[in-house]
Design a protein around this motif. Structure first.
Motif, mmCIF file in Angstrom:
data_model
loop_
_atom_site.group_PDB
_atom_site.id
_atom_site.type_symbol
_atom_site.label_atom_id
_atom_site.label_comp_id
_atom_site.label_asym_id
_atom_site.label_seq_id
_atom_site.Cartn_x
_atom_site.Cartn_y
_atom_site.Cartn_z
ATOM 1 N N LEU A 11 64.085 64.719 -44.488
ATOM 2 C CA LEU A 11 64.527 65.618 -45.563
ATOM 3 C C LEU A 11 63.712 65.405 -46.829
ATOM 4 O O LEU A 11 63.316 66.359 -47.496
ATOM 5 C CB LEU A 11 66.016 65.436 -45.845
ATOM 6 C CG LEU A 11 66.971 65.961 -44.774
ATOM 7 C CD1 LEU A 11 68.406 65.597 -45.125
ATOM 8 C CD2 LEU A 11 66.821 67.451 -44.590
ATOM 9 N N ILE A 12 63.430 64.151 -47.136
ATOM 10 C CA ILE A 12 62.627 63.843 -48.321
ATOM 11 C C ILE A 12 61.200 64.357 -48.128
ATOM 12 O O ILE A 12 60.615 64.937 -49.043
ATOM 13 C CB ILE A 12 62.648 62.326 -48.607
ATOM 14 C CG1 ILE A 12 64.038 61.924 -49.089
ATOM 15 C CG2 ILE A 12 61.587 61.936 -49.627
ATOM 16 C CD1 ILE A 12 64.275 60.450 -49.182
ATOM 17 N N TRP A 45 60.294 66.905 -46.314
ATOM 18 C CA TRP A 45 60.371 68.363 -46.446
ATOM 19 C C TRP A 45 60.454 68.764 -47.914
ATOM 20 O O TRP A 45 59.862 69.734 -48.333
ATOM 21 C CB TRP A 45 61.552 68.927 -45.683
ATOM 22 C CG TRP A 45 61.444 68.764 -44.194
ATOM 23 C CD1 TRP A 45 60.338 68.408 -43.470
ATOM 24 C CD2 TRP A 45 62.498 68.919 -43.261
ATOM 25 N NE1 TRP A 45 60.645 68.345 -42.141
ATOM 26 C CE2 TRP A 45 61.967 68.656 -41.971
ATOM 27 C CE3 TRP A 45 63.834 69.253 -43.358
ATOM 28 C CZ2 TRP A 45 62.727 68.724 -40.818
ATOM 29 C CZ3 TRP A 45 64.595 69.329 -42.204
ATOM 30 C CH2 TRP A 45 64.042 69.070 -40.955
ATOM 31 N N LYS A 46 61.237 68.002 -48.687
ATOM 32 C CA LYS A 46 61.354 68.296 -50.115
ATOM 33 C C LYS A 46 60.000 68.172 -50.801
ATOM 34 O O LYS A 46 59.632 68.994 -51.644
ATOM 35 C CB LYS A 46 62.361 67.359 -50.777
ATOM 36 C CG LYS A 46 62.543 67.663 -52.264
ATOM 37 C CD LYS A 46 63.199 66.502 -52.961
ATOM 38 C CE LYS A 46 63.284 66.708 -54.437
ATOM 39 N NZ LYS A 46 61.998 66.818 -55.113
ATOM 40 N N ASP A 105 58.039 71.040 -52.779
ATOM 41 C CA ASP A 105 57.578 70.847 -54.163
ATOM 42 C C ASP A 105 56.087 71.149 -54.290
ATOM 43 O O ASP A 105 55.650 71.760 -55.263
ATOM 44 C CB ASP A 105 57.867 69.423 -54.640
ATOM 45 C CG ASP A 105 59.331 69.199 -54.943
ATOM 46 O OD1 ASP A 105 60.069 70.193 -55.061
ATOM 47 O OD2 ASP A 105 59.735 68.024 -55.048
#
Length: 122
Positions: free
Chosen positions: A9-10, A12-13, A17
């Protein structure tokens, strides 16, 4: 198969960004185009739109120069460094690393002090 965990998830974030940054460039160009469109009926606007083969490279060059100037001003003002400092102090991993570095620094000072005391008594 795509695994759904905190690490992915991080990641993907971070991808989102990064993509958002590039979308920001496109939005900036679109805003510039809308700005030019609003002046289309003026003498300046007619000059730009009647000579698009010259105007597009010039406007693109101005776009690049404007970004470089804004980046340089940001660097001169130290905004990025302060932003990174704030991000680092709110990051628990960085706080932990800083605490360890401070602890090691303190131990090195104590060892140096003991060594200098031992050398003076010898």
């Amino acid at each position: 198969m795509i695994t759904l965990n905190k690490k992915s998830l991080i990641r993907w974030k971070i991808y989102i960004d990064r993509a958002r940054m590039y979308v920001g460039y496109i939005q900036f160009l679109m805003i510039g185009f809308v700005f030019l469109e609003s002046y289309k009926e003026t003498n300046w606007g007619r000059l730009v739109f009647e000579n698009l083969s010259y105007s597009i490279p010039v406007l693109f060059g101005l776009f690049i120069v404007l970004h470089l100037v804004l980046g340089r001003v940001d660097t001169l003002l130290g905004l990025r460094e302060e932003e990174m400092r704030n991000a680092a102090t709110s990051n628990p991993v960085m706080r932990e690393l800083l605490a360890k570095v401070n602890e090691l620094s303190k131990e090195v000072k104590e060892l140096n002090k003991k060594l200098s005391e031992d050398n003076t008594t010898s």
